[in-house]
Design a protein around this motif. Sequence first.
Motif, short mmCIF file in Angstrom:
data_model
loop_
_atom_site.label_atom_id
_atom_site.label_comp_id
_atom_site.label_asym_id
_atom_site.label_seq_id
_atom_site.Cartn_x
_atom_site.Cartn_y
_atom_site.Cartn_z
N LEU A 154 -43.78 -14.54 -44.62
CA LEU A 154 -45.32 -14.78 -43.97
C LEU A 154 -45.89 -15.80 -44.58
N SER A 155 -45.80 -15.54 -46.30
CA SER A 155 -46.63 -16.45 -47.12
C SER A 155 -45.96 -17.67 -46.76
N ALA A 156 -44.86 -18.56 -46.35
CA ALA A 156 -44.27 -19.65 -46.27
C ALA A 156 -44.64 -20.29 -44.85
N CYS A 157 -45.09 -19.26 -43.70
CA CYS A 157 -44.42 -19.67 -42.17
C CYS A 157 -45.89 -19.70 -41.53
N THR A 158 -46.14 -20.98 -41.20
CA THR A 158 -47.68 -21.03 -40.59
C THR A 158 -47.24 -21.16 -38.70
N ALA A 159 -46.43 -20.72 -38.69
CA ALA A 159 -46.25 -20.15 -37.19
C ALA A 159 -47.28 -19.51 -36.44
N ARG A 160 -47.51 -18.89 -35.07
CA ARG A 160 -48.25 -18.36 -35.18
C ARG A 160 -47.78 -16.69 -34.36
N THR A 161 -46.88 -16.77 -34.10
CA THR A 161 -45.69 -15.62 -34.71
C THR A 161 -44.61 -15.28 -35.49
N ILE A 162 -44.38 -14.52 -35.99
CA ILE A 162 -43.00 -14.08 -36.36
C ILE A 162 -42.29 -13.07 -36.32
N CYS A 163 -41.40 -12.80 -35.57
CA CYS A 163 -40.38 -11.42 -35.19
C CYS A 163 -39.20 -11.37 -35.95
N PHE A 164 -39.63 -10.14 -36.64
CA PHE A 164 -37.99 -9.74 -37.34
C PHE A 164 -37.45 -8.50 -37.06
N PHE A 165 -36.06 -8.62 -36.39
CA PHE A 165 -35.54 -8.09 -36.33
C PHE A 165 -33.98 -7.59 -36.73
N VAL A 166 -34.45 -6.08 -37.24
CA VAL A 166 -33.13 -5.83 -37.53
C VAL A 166 -31.78 -4.96 -37.52
N ASP A 167 -30.92 -4.75 -37.45
CA ASP A 167 -30.35 -3.86 -37.04
C ASP A 167 -28.97 -3.51 -38.04
N ALA A 168 -29.25 -3.03 -38.99
CA ALA A 168 -28.43 -2.14 -39.75
C ALA A 168 -29.06 -0.67 -40.16
N CYS A 169 -27.46 0.06 -40.52
CA CYS A 169 -27.97 1.19 -41.39
C CYS A 169 -29.07 1.39 -42.84
N ARG A 170 -29.83 2.96 -42.48
CA ARG A 170 -30.23 2.68 -43.28
C ARG A 170 -29.92 3.69 -44.82
N THR A 171 -28.93 4.03 -45.11
CA THR A 171 -28.36 5.25 -45.96
C THR A 171 -28.34 3.92 -47.37
N ALA A 172 -27.61 5.39 -48.34
CA ALA A 172 -27.90 4.98 -49.03
C ALA A 172 -26.08 5.31 -50.01
N THR A 173 -25.44 4.54 -49.21
CA THR A 173 -24.09 5.23 -49.54
C THR A 173 -24.27 5.26 -51.46
N ALA A 174 -24.39 4.81 -51.75
CA ALA A 174 -24.02 4.08 -53.61
C ALA A 174 -24.60 4.89 -54.30
N GLU A 175 -25.41 5.46 -53.92
CA GLU A 175 -26.59 6.26 -55.29
C GLU A 175 -26.17 6.75 -55.88
N ASN A 176 -25.10 7.48 -55.58
CA ASN A 176 -24.82 8.37 -56.86
C ASN A 176 -24.15 7.70 -57.87
N LEU A 177 -23.26 6.33 -57.60
CA LEU A 177 -22.82 5.95 -58.16
C LEU A 177 -23.58 4.60 -59.44
N LEU A 178 -24.70 4.46 -59.21
CA LEU A 178 -25.19 3.53 -59.61
C LEU A 178 -26.68 3.71 -60.60
N SER A 179 -26.90 3.77 -61.81
CA SER A 179 -27.43 4.42 -63.01
C SER A 179 -28.88 3.99 -62.25
#
Length: 379
Positions: A154-179
């Motif tokens: 958003l800061s670097a782009c001067t286009a009138r419209t910027i569309c982001f589409f993100v198709d991914a899980c939103r889970t934290a699979t490894a949270e118990n393994l990371l400090s």
Amino acid sequence: MHALVVGVGDYPYCRGAESPRPSEGVGATMGELYSQLLSTPASARMVADWLVEHQADDTVAPLGSVDLLVSARRTTTLNGTEVKRADHDNVRTSMLSWLERCNEHPQNVALFFFTGHGYALETDQLLLLDDFATPGKPAFDGAFPLRDTHAAVLSACTARTICFFVDACRTATAENLLSTPPRGRALLDAPPGLPAVRDAPLILSTSAGASAYGDPEGVTRFTSALLGALSGQAAERRGPDGDWVITTHLLPVLQQLINPPRNAGGAGEETQHPQETGTPLGGVIRQLAQPPTIPFTLGCRPREALLEAHLELTPFSRPAERLSRPPRPERWHDRAPAGHYDYSATFAASYAKADDRLFLAPPQVDYDLPCEAFPKDLA
């Protein structure tokens, strides 16, 4: 329109990889938590192909370029050229080139699509690239933070419209393994200062803490819903006789399209709920050359009347283009151009003829025509 499309399915250092992987170390442990994906490379390829076929001659935002990066078991090509794998370096290089093209004109539309594994943080999401869990490096060096990347664009782009589409899980699979929570590695450094407000939706394929789903032999649910919306199921008409257009107000339609009917078979019972952040202002990103084609499901009430019903759907302005269907036990599933129609059911004996007027409008139509049965013979 300038598009950057990224699809990751072949993760060389994750479970199920073709090549041998290290059996010890944090990276190996992280890699074991994530499997190979089949629907994500196919989805990225389908998005790129759709843009080439349908956006090329658009009168509002004709396709200026599409850059595709895919990590799959088999080599992927676009327009006869082999595409690069979606590792961190390649995606960063492509993003910088994409921004240059987007900045060539203030009326451009920038489109970014990602599909692959995701890792949820408390206030952000990491998107896992081809080189996630590379031996000898921090596992999440092969991932990038979504919100930081979005803010930097958003800061670097001067286009009138910027569309982001993100198709991914939103889970934290490894949270118990990371400090400590992983950080990922930025694709882009944000310029100083706050980005200007503009038409910039960021649509996530699923809700916080939830999974995103795909067909191993096809594409993801989100990809199917998104392309359906862009093809016309999210179309709006500008005035009674105006043009049909697609705007950045896509989320309501995606929420309707993404979950198949429970009786559709093969889709499972899991539901998926897209969410949106950013600032969608409703700017036009496509103008359709003709009215959109609307999926419809039509029937009779009571349902058993379908066993005798001859169904017809006749457009007001084009009666010669009448659609019809003979008696069948199931409801009528088909597509027709948006507009006003006469819908009728005729019967040989048991029911009186019934008709009604319908307006087929995006995203889809579901209607049962009330039918009145003749009184049964009391003799």
